[in-house]
Scaffold this active site. Structure first.
Site, short mmCIF file in Angstrom:
data_model
loop_
_atom_site.label_atom_id
_atom_site.label_comp_id
_atom_site.label_asym_id
_atom_site.label_seq_id
_atom_site.Cartn_x
_atom_site.Cartn_y
_atom_site.Cartn_z
N ASP A 6 -65.19 -22.52 -81.96
CA ASP A 6 -64.63 -23.64 -82.72
C ASP A 6 -65.66 -24.10 -83.74
OD1 ASP A 6 -62.86 -25.90 -83.36
OD2 ASP A 6 -64.42 -27.09 -82.40
N GLY A 8 -66.94 -26.53 -86.45
CA GLY A 8 -66.84 -27.87 -87.01
C GLY A 8 -67.76 -28.02 -88.19
N ASN A 9 -67.74 -29.18 -88.81
CA ASN A 9 -68.57 -29.40 -89.99
C ASN A 9 -70.06 -29.48 -89.67
OD1 ASN A 9 -66.67 -29.80 -92.34
ND2 ASN A 9 -65.80 -31.25 -90.88
N THR A 10 -70.39 -29.89 -88.44
CA THR A 10 -71.79 -30.03 -88.05
C THR A 10 -72.22 -28.97 -87.05
OG1 THR A 10 -71.66 -32.43 -88.40
CG2 THR A 10 -73.50 -31.62 -87.09
N VAL A 13 -69.05 -24.66 -81.73
CA VAL A 13 -69.00 -24.67 -80.27
C VAL A 13 -68.54 -23.29 -79.80
CG1 VAL A 13 -67.99 -25.71 -78.21
CG2 VAL A 13 -68.53 -27.13 -80.19
N GLY A 105 -55.35 -29.46 -89.87
CA GLY A 105 -56.57 -28.73 -89.56
C GLY A 105 -56.46 -27.93 -88.28
N ASP A 107 -58.58 -27.49 -85.99
CA ASP A 107 -59.11 -28.20 -84.83
C ASP A 107 -58.08 -29.13 -84.22
OD1 ASP A 107 -59.25 -29.73 -87.19
OD2 ASP A 107 -60.93 -30.93 -86.46
N ASP A 127 -60.75 -37.22 -81.35
CA ASP A 127 -61.84 -36.24 -81.43
C ASP A 127 -62.96 -36.87 -82.25
OD1 ASP A 127 -63.55 -34.10 -81.71
OD2 ASP A 127 -61.98 -32.66 -82.19
N THR A 130 -68.00 -35.16 -86.70
CA THR A 130 -68.42 -35.56 -88.04
C THR A 130 -67.42 -36.55 -88.62
OG1 THR A 130 -69.36 -33.36 -88.31
CG2 THR A 130 -69.12 -34.70 -90.29
#
Length: 252
Positions: A6, A8-10, A13, A105, A107, A127, A130
Site C-alpha cells: 500500500d 501512501g504519500n509518506t 506499507v 483513491g 486507498d 484513515d 498524511t
C-alpha cells in the site's frame, strides 16, 4: 505467499500473507526519486529479513501514480511475479455511489472493501495519515462518499514551519485538554482536536445516514487519536492489507 503493498504519500506499507495469516509487516519511506533497483533492493531486504522470499502473488494500491511502474518492476525483479494494481478494470465488489467513481483513491477503495467484509454496515472509516480521510458505507455496503482534510502531522509541520516560536513535537496525547505550556497545548490541539473532529463527523454522518454506524479507525496515528474519542471506535492497524488480500482473491 502474497506480497501486499500500500503506497501512501509518506510511507509504503508492506505485508506478507501466508494464506489468511499475516506473517509480517513493514514500512518504507515513499520517495518518487528512487529507481527500480533501489526499491528492489529494499523489497529483497525486507523479504529476506522476514524469511518470505517464496512469493507467488502480489498486489499494489497507490495514491502516488509516479511510483506504480517503479514498484511493479521492482516486485517483478525480486519475485518474478507481476503484481495486480488496484484501479480501473480490477474487481473489488464495491458499489461506488460518488459523482465520479474514477476519482476515488485506491486507498479508500481498499479500506472500504476490507471494512465491508469484516464489520457490520453501515460503516464509517477514518484513515489518519498524511491526509485524514473519512469514508461512509451505507447499510447495504455502498460507498456513499466522505471527507478529506489535512493530516495531523501535516498540520503540525505547517504550524511549526509557519511560526517563529512553536517547535516540532512528537505526537502524544496530553494529560489534560487545557495545556499549560506550548508543547502540551500543541499536543492537545493535534490529538484532542482531531479526536473531537472525528466525533463531530460521526454525529453528522450518522444524522445523514439516519442510523448508528460501526466506526473503524486505521492509519499510523489511528490508535492515539481513537483512544481520545468519545464515540466507540475500533482501531484496525492492518485494514488496508486485509483489503488488498480480499481484492487479490477476487482477481487472481
Amino acid at each position: 505467499m502474497l506480497l501486499a503493498i500500500d503506497v501512501g504519500n509518506t510511507n509504503i506499507v508492506l505485508g506478507v500473507l501466508d494464506g489468511e495469516t499475516l506473517i509480517s509487516t513493514g514500512r518504507l519511506s515513499t520517495n518518487i526519486n528512487e529507481t527500480d533497483e533501489e526499491y528492489a533492493m529494499k523489497l529483497h531486504s525486507f523479504l529476506t529479513l522476514h524469511n518470505a522470499l517464496e512469493i507467488d502473488g502480489a498486489i499494489v494500491s497507490s495514491v502516488v501514480p509516479a511510483l506504480i511502474g517503479t514498484l511493479k518492476r521492482a516486485v517483478r525483479f525480486v519475485t518474478g511475479v507481476t503484481p495486480i494494481v488496484v484501479g480501473p478494470g480490477v474487481k473489488t465488489g464495491l458499489s461506488i455511489k460518488i459523482d465520479d467513481p474514477a476519482q476515488l483513491g485506491a486507498d479508500l477503495v481498499v479500506g472500504a472493501v476490507a471494512a465491508k467484509e469484516k464489520y457490520p454496515c453501515p460503516i464509517i472509516i477514518f484513515d489518519l495519515g498524511t491526509a485524514t480521510t473519512g469514508s461512509v458505507l451505507d447499510k447495504d455496503g455502498n460507498f456513499l462518499g466522505g471527507i478529506i482534510t489535512t493530516g495531523v502531522k501535516t498540520s503540525l509541520n505547517a504550524l511549526s514551519t509557519g511560526t517563529a516560536l512553536l517547535p516540532q513535537i512528537d505526537i502524544a496525547a496530553p494529560k489534560k485538554t487545557i495545556g499549560t505550556n506550548s508543547i502540551d497545548s500543541m499536543r492537545s490541539g493535534a490529538v484532542i482536536g482531531t479526536a473531537a473532529m472525528l466525533d463531530g463527523f460521526v454525529d453528522r454522518f450518522e444524522e445523514e445516514l439516519g442510523q448508528k454506524a460501526t466506526v473503524i479507525v486505521t492509519g499510523g496515528l489511528g490508535r492515539a487519536i481513537s483512544q481520545n474519542c468519545k464515540h466507540e471506535m475500533t482501531y484496525d492497524k492492518n485494514l488496508l492489507i486485509d483489503g488488498l488480500k480480499i481484492i487479490y482473491d477476487k482477481n487472481k
